[in-house]
Design an enzyme around this catalytic site. Structure first.
Site, PDB file in Angstrom:
ATOM      1  N   ASN A 172       0.810  -1.234   0.000  1.00  0.00           N
ATOM      2  CA  ASN A 172       0.000   0.000   0.000  1.00  0.00           C
ATOM      3  C   ASN A 172       0.837   1.275   0.000  1.00  0.00           C
ATOM      4  OD1 ASN A 172       0.768  -0.511   2.658  1.00  0.00           O
ATOM      5  ND2 ASN A 172      -1.064   0.436   3.502  1.00  0.00           N
ATOM      6  N   GLU A 186       5.043  -4.578  11.819  1.00  0.00           N
ATOM      7  CA  GLU A 186       4.030  -3.549  11.557  1.00  0.00           C
ATOM      8  C   GLU A 186       2.887  -4.245  10.834  1.00  0.00           C
ATOM      9  OE1 GLU A 186       3.758  -0.451  12.369  1.00  0.00           O
ATOM     10  OE2 GLU A 186       5.724  -0.090  13.235  1.00  0.00           O
ATOM     11  N   CYS A 234      -3.326   0.593   6.905  1.00  0.00           N
ATOM     12  CA  CYS A 234      -3.348  -0.306   8.066  1.00  0.00           C
ATOM     13  C   CYS A 234      -4.086   0.267   9.263  1.00  0.00           C
ATOM     14  CB  CYS A 234      -1.907  -0.614   8.459  1.00  0.00           C
ATOM     15  SG  CYS A 234      -0.912   0.876   8.715  1.00  0.00           S
ATOM     16  N   GLU A 252       8.087   2.046  14.502  1.00  0.00           N
ATOM     17  CA  GLU A 252       8.817   2.756  13.463  1.00  0.00           C
ATOM     18  C   GLU A 252       8.708   4.241  13.773  1.00  0.00           C
ATOM     19  OE1 GLU A 252       7.256   1.102   9.681  1.00  0.00           O
ATOM     20  OE2 GLU A 252       9.050  -0.145   9.711  1.00  0.00           O
TER      21      GLU A 252
HETATM   22  N1  LIG Z   1       1.249  -1.529  10.592  1.00  0.00           N
HETATM   23  C1  LIG Z   1       1.706  -0.977   9.481  1.00  0.00           C
HETATM   24  O1  LIG Z   1       2.529  -0.075   9.495  1.00  0.00           O
HETATM   25  C2  LIG Z   1       1.190  -1.452   8.139  1.00  0.00           C
HETATM   26  C3  LIG Z   1       1.401  -0.631   7.028  1.00  0.00           C
HETATM   27  C4  LIG Z   1       0.927  -1.077   5.789  1.00  0.00           C
HETATM   28  C5  LIG Z   1       0.254  -2.295   5.668  1.00  0.00           C
HETATM   29  N2  LIG Z   1       0.069  -3.056   6.769  1.00  0.00           N
HETATM   30  C6  LIG Z   1      -0.680  -4.331   6.658  1.00  0.00           C
HETATM   31  O2  LIG Z   1      -0.275  -5.066   5.511  1.00  0.00           O
HETATM   32  C7  LIG Z   1      -1.350  -5.874   5.045  1.00  0.00           C
HETATM   33  C8  LIG Z   1      -1.523  -5.692   3.552  1.00  0.00           C
HETATM   34  O3  LIG Z   1      -0.350  -5.970   2.883  1.00  0.00           O
HETATM   35  P1  LIG Z   1      -0.048  -7.354   2.138  1.00  0.00           P
HETATM   36  O4  LIG Z   1      -1.321  -7.901   1.567  1.00  0.00           O
HETATM   37  O5  LIG Z   1       1.104  -7.128   1.246  1.00  0.00           O
HETATM   38  O6  LIG Z   1       0.392  -8.274   3.362  1.00  0.00           O
HETATM   39  P2  LIG Z   1       0.970  -9.748   3.339  1.00  0.00           P
HETATM   40  O7  LIG Z   1       1.048 -10.172   4.749  1.00  0.00           O
HETATM   41  O8  LIG Z   1       0.253 -10.612   2.384  1.00  0.00           O
HETATM   42  O9  LIG Z   1       2.461  -9.588   2.729  1.00  0.00           O
HETATM   43  C9  LIG Z   1       3.392  -8.688   3.290  1.00  0.00           C
HETATM   44  C10 LIG Z   1       4.785  -9.057   2.818  1.00  0.00           C
HETATM   45  O10 LIG Z   1       5.189 -10.281   3.427  1.00  0.00           O
HETATM   46  C11 LIG Z   1       5.723 -11.157   2.444  1.00  0.00           C
HETATM   47  N3  LIG Z   1       5.555 -12.521   2.930  1.00  0.00           N
HETATM   48  C12 LIG Z   1       4.445 -13.285   2.860  1.00  0.00           C
HETATM   49  N4  LIG Z   1       4.671 -14.475   3.455  1.00  0.00           N
HETATM   50  C13 LIG Z   1       5.942 -14.450   3.919  1.00  0.00           C
HETATM   51  C14 LIG Z   1       6.767 -15.381   4.627  1.00  0.00           C
HETATM   52  N5  LIG Z   1       6.316 -16.583   5.007  1.00  0.00           N
HETATM   53  N6  LIG Z   1       8.025 -15.008   4.955  1.00  0.00           N
HETATM   54  C15 LIG Z   1       8.492 -13.797   4.600  1.00  0.00           C
HETATM   55  N7  LIG Z   1       7.767 -12.867   3.910  1.00  0.00           N
HETATM   56  C16 LIG Z   1       6.501 -13.194   3.590  1.00  0.00           C
HETATM   57  C17 LIG Z   1       4.957 -10.786   1.192  1.00  0.00           C
HETATM   58  O11 LIG Z   1       5.629 -11.254   0.039  1.00  0.00           O
HETATM   59  C18 LIG Z   1       4.912  -9.283   1.313  1.00  0.00           C
HETATM   60  O12 LIG Z   1       6.120  -8.716   0.861  1.00  0.00           O
HETATM   61  C19 LIG Z   1      -2.581  -5.415   5.815  1.00  0.00           C
HETATM   62  O13 LIG Z   1      -2.856  -6.340   6.837  1.00  0.00           O
HETATM   63  C20 LIG Z   1      -2.133  -4.071   6.408  1.00  0.00           C
HETATM   64  O14 LIG Z   1      -2.816  -3.703   7.568  1.00  0.00           O
HETATM   65  C21 LIG Z   1       0.527  -2.678   7.992  1.00  0.00           C
HETATM   66  C1  LIG Z   2       1.833   3.791   8.214  1.00  0.00           C
HETATM   67  N1  LIG Z   2       0.751   4.428   7.455  1.00  0.00           N
HETATM   68  C2  LIG Z   2      -0.367   4.720   8.367  1.00  0.00           C
HETATM   69  C3  LIG Z   2       1.224   5.676   6.884  1.00  0.00           C
HETATM   70  C4  LIG Z   2       0.359   3.588   6.333  1.00  0.00           C
HETATM   71  C5  LIG Z   2      -0.185   2.290   6.725  1.00  0.00           C
HETATM   72  O1  LIG Z   2      -0.807   1.571   5.961  1.00  0.00           O
END
Ligand SMILES: NC(=O)c1ccc[n+]([C@@H]2O[C@H](COP(=O)([O-])OP(=O)(O)OC[C@H]3O[C@@H](n4cnc5c(N)ncnc54)[C@H](O)[C@@H]3O)[C@@H](O)[C@H]2O)c1
Ligand SMILES: C[N+](C)(C)CC=O
Length: 486
Positions: free
Chosen positions: A154, A251, A285, A460
Site C-alpha cells: 500500500n 508492523e 493499516c 517505526e
Molecule cells: N502496521 C503498518 O505499518 C502497516 C502498514 C501497511 C500495511 N500493513 C498491513 O499489511 C497488510 C496488507 O499488505 P499485504 O497484503 O502485502 O500483506 P501480506 O502479509 O500478504 O504480505 C506482506 C509481505 O510479506 C511477504 N511474505 C508473505 N509471506 C511471507 C513469509 N512466510 N516469509 C516472509 N515474507 C513473507 C509478502 O511477500 C509481502 O512482501 C494489511 O494487513 C495491512 O494492515 C501494515
Molecule cells: C503507516 N501508514 C499509516 C502511513 C500507512 C499504513 O498503511
C-alpha cells in the site's frame, strides 16, 4: 508525465541493477486498466546470496564511518527524493493505482522525511556513563548487522524508507524485499541511496513473494527482520525469526476504532472518518474502520457522511491530479473487499453509501458505508483493507471503550470530543499503539508508530525506532583490584 516506469532490472544488488531471468516472472499490473506495465523476476538463490554477502561486507565499512557522515548520506538521499518527487510519485501511482494528488504529498515525501529525520539523529546516537560508586560502567550503542526489510503493497516507497532510514542511521545494512504486487518503488530508493553516496551493497533490493522473504529470514547472517504486512504473515515471520533468535519489528494489520461522542464537532468527526477510511481507497493499516457514534448525533453524522461522499469523491485516472479516489491495488484485493461488502449485507448491516464495484475499467470499489453494524458482524471483526466504513452505535463511554478494545488488533484509535479531559481519559483506556484526539491517521516521522496485541511489535519512526535497530554493549570499568571470595 511520460516517465518509463519499467525498471532497468528486477533487483538492485551491490550498487547496480541485477537481472536473473531464471527467477519466477512477476507481472506488474496497472490497477486502472488491468494491463501488464512491467515485469520483474523473483530472486534466485544466487541473487539472494549476492545480496546478503554484499550487505554483510558493506555493513562493516558503513559502521566504521563517522556517524555524521552516515547521516549526511541519508540527508542527501532525502534531498534527491524531494527533487525527483513528481517522477517517484507517478511511479508510485502507476504501481499502486493511488491518485497522484495523494502520492505527491504522502508517499516519497514521507520517505524523505524519515531519511532527513534519522540522518539528523545519526550523529547523536550514543551510550551512557553509569556511575557505580568508585567503579563505573558505560554502554556502547552498536548496530545489529544485516537487517531484512519486507514490505506491503500500500505504501511501497514509504515502507522501504521507514525501514531503511533508521537501520542505516544506526550503522546497519539492509536487504529489502518489496511486496510482489508493487515491486518498483524500492528499486528507486536503492538507486538514490547509491547516488547519495551509500556504499554498494548497503541497501539491496530483491524481488519475490513469501518464499524469498522466508529464505532471507532463515539466513544466519541476518540479525533483524522488519515486516510490514498482515497479521497471519506476521505470525509466520515472527516464528521464523524467533527460530534464529533474530530481532523483529512487526508492523501489522488493524481494525481500529474511532469514538465519536455527542459533544464532538460533527463536521470535523466526519472529516476524520473519511480520512480514516477512504484515503488510499481504504488501503491503510491504521484506518478507523469501526466508527462508534454516540446515539445523540448518529443520524446527523450519517447524513453528513453520505452527503460528503456523494459530492466529494472524484474517481478516475490516478495520474489526473483532480482525481482523489483510485482503484484497489489488484483484482484479488478488489474481490476480497467485494466479498466483505456482500457479508455486510447478508449479516443485516444497513447500506448507506456505495456497496459494490464501480462500473468502469479497473479495480474500483465505491466508498462504502454500513450503519447499524453490530460487534459480532464479520465486517466489524476482520480487517478488510478496503473502502468499507462500519458505523456502530453506543450510549455510554465505558461501554464504547470496552467494545473498542474487544478485538485481537491494537494498531490505532481515534476520539472525537470537545471535552479534552474525556479525550485523554478515553485514550488512556484504549489498547492501541497510536491514538489521535480530534484528528485521524496523521503520522509525522517525529511520532513513533506501531501496534499492540496482534497488530505488532516494536515501533517505526520517532527516536524510539533507534532502540529497534541498535543494541547496547555494557562495559564495566574497575578502578581498583579485583576481589574474589577465595
Ligand atoms: N502496521 C503498518 O505499518 C502497516 C502498514 C501497511 C500495511 N500493513 C498491513 O499489511 C497488510 C496488507 O499488505 P499485504 O497484503 O502485502 O500483506 P501480506 O502479509 O500478504 O504480505 C506482506 C509481505 O510479506 C511477504 N511474505 C508473505 N509471506 C511471507 C513469509 N512466510 N516469509 C516472509 N515474507 C513473507 C509478502 O511477500 C509481502 O512482501 C494489511 O494487513 C495491512 O494492515 C501494515
Ligand atoms: C503507516 N501508514 C499509516 C502511513 C500507512 C499504513 O498503511
Amino acid at each position: 508525465m511520460a516517465f518509463d516506469i519499467r525498471p532497468a532490472a528486477s533487483h538492485f544488488v551491490n550498487g547496480q541493477p541485477v537481472e536473473d531471468e531464471a527467477g519466477t516472472p512477476i507481472p506488474v499490473i496497472c490497477p486502472v486498466t488491468g494491463d501488464e506495465i512491467a515485469r520483474v523476476h523473483a530472486a534466485t538463490p544466487a541473487v539472494i546470496e549476492d545480496a546478503l554477502a554484499s550487505a554483510e561486507a558493506a555493513q562493516k565499512d558503513w559502521a566504521a564511518m563517522m556517524p555524521r557522515e552516515r547521516g549526511a548520506v541519508l540527508k542527501r538521499a532525502a534531498a534527491i527524493i524531494r527533487e525527483r518527487n513528481r517522477e517517484l510519485s507517478v511511479l508510485e501511482s502507476r504501481d499502486t493505482g493511488k491518485p497522484l494528488s495523494e502520492t505527491l504529498v504522502a508517499d516519497a515525501t514521507s520517505g524523505a522525511d524519515a531519511l532527513d529525520f534519522f540522518g539528523g539523529l545519526a550523529a547523536t546516537l550514543t551510550g551512557e556513563h553509569i556511575p557505580l560508586g568508585g567503579d563505573w560502567a558505560y554502554t556502547i550503542r552498536e548496530p545489529l548487522g544485516v537487517c531484512v526489510g519486507i514490505g506491503a503493497w500500500n505504501y511501497p516507497t514509504q515502507i522501504a524508507c521507514w525501514k531503511a532510514a533508521p537501520a542505516l542511521a544506526c550503522g546497519n545494512a539492509m536487504v529489502f524485499k518489496p511486496s510482489e504486487t508493487t515491486p518498483l518503488g524500492a528499486l528507486k530508493l536503492a538507486e538514490i541511496l547509491v547516488e547519495a553516496g551509500a556504499p554498494p551493497g548497503l541497501f539491496n533490493v530483491v524481488q519475490g513473494a513469501g518464499e524469498v522473504g522466508a529464505a532471507l529470514i532463515a539466513d544466519a547472517r541476518v540479525a533483524k527482520v522488519s515486516l510490514t504486512g498482515s497479521v497471519p504473515t506476521g505470525k509466520r515471520v515472527y516464528a521464523a525469526a524467533a527460530a534464529g533468535m533474530k530481532h523483529v519489528t512487526m508492523e501489522l494489520g488493524g481494525k481500529s476504532p474511532i469514538l465519536v461522542f455527542d459533544d464532538a464537532d460533527v463536521e470535523n468527526a466526519v472529516t476524520g472518518a473519511i480520512l480514516g477510511n477512504f484515503y488510499s481507497s481504504g488501503q491503510i493499516c491504521s484506518n478507523g474502520t469501526r466508527v462508534f457514534v454516540q446515539s445523540g448525533i448518529k443520524e446527523r453524522f450519517l447524513e453528513r457522511l453520505a452527503e460528503r461522499l456523494e459530492s466529494g469523491v472524484v474517481m478516475g485516472d490516478p495520474l489526473d491530479e483532480a482525481t482523489n479516489y483510485g482503484p484497489m491495488v489488484s483484482e484479488r484485493q478488489m474481490e476480497i473487499v467485494l466479498g466483505y461488502i456482500e457479508k455486510g449485507r447478508e449479516e443485516g448491516a444497513r447500506l448507506i453509501a456505495g456497496g459494490g464495484r464501480v462500473d468502469r475499467p479497473g479495480f474500483f470499489v465505491a466508498p462504502t458505508v454500513f450503519a447499524d453494524v453490530t460487534d459480532d458482524m464479520t465486517i466489524a471483526r476482520e480487517e478488510i483493507f478496503g473502502p468499507v466504513l462500519s458505523v456502530l452505535d453506543f450510549e455510554d463511554e465505558a461501554d464504547a471503550v470496552a467494545r473498542a478494545n474487544a478485538t485481537e488488533f491494537g494498531l490505532a484509535a481515534g476520539v472525537y470530543t470537545s471535552d479534552l479531559a474525556r479525550g485523554h481519559r478515553v485514550v488512556a483506556a484504549l489498547r492501541a499503539g497510536t491514538c489521535w484526539i480530534n484528528a485521524y491517521n496523521l503520522t509525522p516521522v517525529e511520532m513513533p508508530f506501531g501496534g499492540v496485541k496482534s497488530s505488532g511489535v516494536g515501533r517505526e519512526n520517532g527516536r524510539a525506532a533507534i532502540e529497534h535497530y541498535s543494541q547496547l554493549k555494557s562495559v564495566y570499568v574497575a578502578m581498583g583490584a579485583s576481589d574474589a571470595p577465595f
